[in-house]
Motif scaffolding. Structure first.
Motif, short mmCIF file in Angstrom:
data_model
loop_
_atom_site.label_atom_id
_atom_site.label_comp_id
_atom_site.label_asym_id
_atom_site.label_seq_id
_atom_site.Cartn_x
_atom_site.Cartn_y
_atom_site.Cartn_z
N SER A 37 0.82 -1.20 0.00
CA SER A 37 0.00 0.00 0.00
C SER A 37 0.86 1.26 0.00
O SER A 37 0.57 2.23 -0.71
N VAL A 40 2.34 1.72 -3.50
CA VAL A 40 1.38 2.25 -4.47
C VAL A 40 1.14 3.73 -4.20
O VAL A 40 1.06 4.54 -5.14
N ASP A 41 1.04 4.11 -2.94
CA ASP A 41 0.88 5.53 -2.61
C ASP A 41 2.10 6.35 -3.01
O ASP A 41 2.00 7.54 -3.30
N GLY A 43 3.76 5.90 -5.74
CA GLY A 43 3.87 6.04 -7.18
C GLY A 43 4.06 4.75 -7.94
O GLY A 43 4.23 4.78 -9.15
N SER A 45 2.95 0.97 -9.48
CA SER A 45 1.81 0.57 -10.30
C SER A 45 0.59 0.25 -9.44
O SER A 45 0.69 -0.36 -8.37
N LYS A 46 -0.57 0.63 -9.93
CA LYS A 46 -1.82 0.37 -9.22
C LYS A 46 -2.16 -1.12 -9.21
O LYS A 46 -2.99 -1.57 -8.44
N TRP A 47 -1.51 -1.90 -10.07
CA TRP A 47 -1.74 -3.34 -10.10
C TRP A 47 -1.26 -4.02 -8.82
O TRP A 47 -1.66 -5.15 -8.53
N LEU A 48 -0.44 -3.34 -8.05
CA LEU A 48 0.00 -3.92 -6.78
C LEU A 48 -1.13 -4.02 -5.78
O LEU A 48 -1.04 -4.76 -4.79
N TYR A 49 -2.23 -3.29 -6.03
CA TYR A 49 -3.40 -3.43 -5.17
C TYR A 49 -3.97 -4.85 -5.25
O TYR A 49 -4.49 -5.36 -4.26
#
Length: 86
Positions: A37, A40-41, A43, A45-49
């Motif tokens: 988290s 991702v915060d 910067g 990739s959002k795919w790490l969510y």
């Protein structure tokens, strides 16, 4: 998948005693989810969510298995006593 394999091994008669210590793996998974988290915060990739959600799911599986294993150990020991008395 690796957690399912581990939980299957823990569901055996010999593995039930390791149910409560296996709950400690949930701490590792929750730490990894928090780390992802933060990445991702920062910067990444959002795919790490997606990986983060899988880590949280695995953590909950191990958290739930601890008390379930205690009940299963008690049930197995009760059955073994009944068989031994008969």
């Amino acid at each position: 998948m690796p957690t399912n394999i581990a939980l299957n091994k823990l569901r055996t008669r010999r593995g039930l005693k390791w149910g409560v210590p296996a709950m400690l793996l949930s701490v590792v998974y929750l730490y990894l989810a928090a780390l992802l988290s933060v990445l991702v915060d920062g910067g990444a990739s959002k795919w790490l969510y997606v990986v983060m959600i899988v880590c949280v799911w695995n953590a909950f599986k191990f958290l739930i298995f601890g008390p379930v294993s205690l009940v299963a150990v008690a049930r197995v020991r009760l059955v073994e006593r009944r068989v031994q008395r008969a």
